[in-house]
Design a protein around this motif. Structure first.
Motif, mmCIF file in Angstrom:
data_model
loop_
_atom_site.group_PDB
_atom_site.id
_atom_site.type_symbol
_atom_site.label_atom_id
_atom_site.label_comp_id
_atom_site.label_asym_id
_atom_site.label_seq_id
_atom_site.Cartn_x
_atom_site.Cartn_y
_atom_site.Cartn_z
ATOM 1 N N ILE A 231 -3.956 6.016 3.281
ATOM 2 C CA ILE A 231 -4.561 6.341 1.986
ATOM 3 C C ILE A 231 -5.162 7.738 2.089
ATOM 4 O O ILE A 231 -5.949 8.023 2.994
ATOM 5 N N GLY A 232 -4.787 8.616 1.168
ATOM 6 C CA GLY A 232 -5.260 9.985 1.192
ATOM 7 C C GLY A 232 -6.043 10.352 -0.059
ATOM 8 O O GLY A 232 -5.738 9.860 -1.159
ATOM 9 N N PHE B 9 -10.057 2.672 -5.105
ATOM 10 C CA PHE B 9 -10.911 1.695 -4.439
ATOM 11 C C PHE B 9 -10.211 0.350 -4.263
ATOM 12 O O PHE B 9 -10.446 -0.352 -3.274
ATOM 13 N N GLU B 10 -9.337 -0.007 -5.189
ATOM 14 C CA GLU B 10 -8.628 -1.273 -5.046
ATOM 15 C C GLU B 10 -7.657 -1.240 -3.874
ATOM 16 O O GLU B 10 -7.630 -2.159 -3.047
ATOM 17 N N VAL B 11 -6.858 -0.169 -3.782
ATOM 18 C CA VAL B 11 -5.884 -0.117 -2.693
ATOM 19 C C VAL B 11 -6.588 0.059 -1.349
ATOM 20 O O VAL B 11 -6.107 -0.414 -0.310
ATOM 21 N N LYS C 239 -0.402 -2.175 -11.000
ATOM 22 C CA LYS C 239 -0.952 -1.734 -9.722
ATOM 23 C C LYS C 239 -0.267 -2.423 -8.548
ATOM 24 O O LYS C 239 -0.002 -1.789 -7.517
ATOM 25 N N GLN C 240 0.022 -3.699 -8.701
ATOM 26 C CA GLN C 240 0.687 -4.401 -7.623
ATOM 27 C C GLN C 240 2.105 -3.882 -7.411
ATOM 28 O O GLN C 240 2.534 -3.676 -6.270
ATOM 29 N N ARG C 241 2.851 -3.660 -8.489
ATOM 30 C CA ARG C 241 4.219 -3.168 -8.349
ATOM 31 C C ARG C 241 4.229 -1.767 -7.724
ATOM 32 O O ARG C 241 5.083 -1.467 -6.876
ATOM 33 N N LEU D 10 6.032 -0.854 -3.984
ATOM 34 C CA LEU D 10 7.079 0.151 -3.859
ATOM 35 C C LEU D 10 6.716 1.291 -2.919
ATOM 36 O O LEU D 10 7.539 2.188 -2.706
ATOM 37 N N SER D 11 5.513 1.275 -2.355
ATOM 38 C CA SER D 11 4.986 2.451 -1.663
ATOM 39 C C SER D 11 4.656 2.202 -0.196
ATOM 40 O O SER D 11 4.364 1.079 0.211
ATOM 41 N N GLN D 12 4.682 3.296 0.563
ATOM 42 C CA GLN D 12 4.295 3.270 1.971
ATOM 43 C C GLN D 12 3.055 4.115 2.233
ATOM 44 O O GLN D 12 2.626 4.251 3.377
ATOM 45 N N GLY D 13 2.512 4.685 1.200
ATOM 46 C CA GLY D 13 1.304 5.490 1.317
ATOM 47 C C GLY D 13 0.741 5.724 -0.063
ATOM 48 O O GLY D 13 1.456 5.605 -1.071
ATOM 49 N N PHE D 14 -0.559 6.067 -0.126
ATOM 50 C CA PHE D 14 -1.251 6.217 -1.400
ATOM 51 C C PHE D 14 -2.103 7.482 -1.375
ATOM 52 O O PHE D 14 -2.795 7.751 -0.391
#
Length: 202
Positions: free
Chosen positions: A142-143, A127-129, A103-105, A109-113
């Motif tokens: 976050i979408g 819920f974590e992010v 989850k951390q990696r 690597l991301s700019q949006g979720f």
């Protein structure tokens, strides 16, 4: 693998992390939404980051993105290589040791979720992010794709948590909710391009 390494979210192309089910669900509508998400990510020239599986909605979103020319990075724990049938056709498959590292990696690597329909793993990732955003570990959008009203019950419960005083409007405003793939990604696009800095989880 160097677990202390931090990967900047400032890549040449925006990267979006997609959380979704490792099952296909009942009916064709859920797979269709996953295909639409993969196609839309590719059409925007974005990179897809996801959990590395080749089954369920996970496999569908990856296949659609790849088929339309997108770069796709999967991140999967070694223990789940067989259980989730790791996708062997990705641009890159990152194997880690634990779910926490996965989850951390993915976040690094991301700019949006984006969360699509899924089960308890998808809920936990969302819920974590979202919590990480609230606590200031990142400022990325976050979408939530509420296709076919899948998340209506969850959204009703979230409204109840605000009424009861356990959440507040500023937290709910961090979550963009749409029923249509393109409408959701359009809402997130501006924030993905303007969000800065690397994801850092202490």
């Amino acid at each position: 693998m160097d677990e202390g390494r931090r990967v900047s979210s400032s890549v040449t192309r925006p990267s979006v992390c997609v959380y979704c089910g490792a099952r296909p669900g009942v009916g064709e509508q859920w797979l269709k939404q996953a295909h639409l998400m993969g196609e839309a990510i590719a059409a925007r020239g974005w990179r897809l980051v996801y959990g590395g599986g080749n089954v369920g909605l996970m496999g569908a979103v990856a296949d659609a993105a790849l088929a339309n020319g997108a770069e796709v990075v999967g991140v999967i724990p070694e223990r789940l290589l067989t259980l989730e049938v790791a996708h062997q056709g990705l641009s890159e498959l990152v194997v880690v040791q634990t779910m926490h590292q996965r989850k951390q990696r993915m976040a690094e690597l991301s700019q949006g979720f984006v969360a699509l329909p899924g089960g308890i793993g998808t809920f936990e990732e969302l819920f974590e992010v979202w919590t990480w955003r609230h606590l200031g570990y990142h400022q990325h959008p976050i979408g939530l794709l509420n296709a076919q009203g899948f998340f209506d019950g969850l959204l009703s419960f979230l409204a109840q948590t605000e009424t009861a005083g356990f959440t507040d409007p500023s937290q709910h405003a961090m979550l963009s909710v749409e029923r249509d793939v393109d409408a959701l990604l359009d809402r997130m696009a501006g924030a993905m391009h303007t969000s800065t800095g690397s994801f850092q989880l202490i």
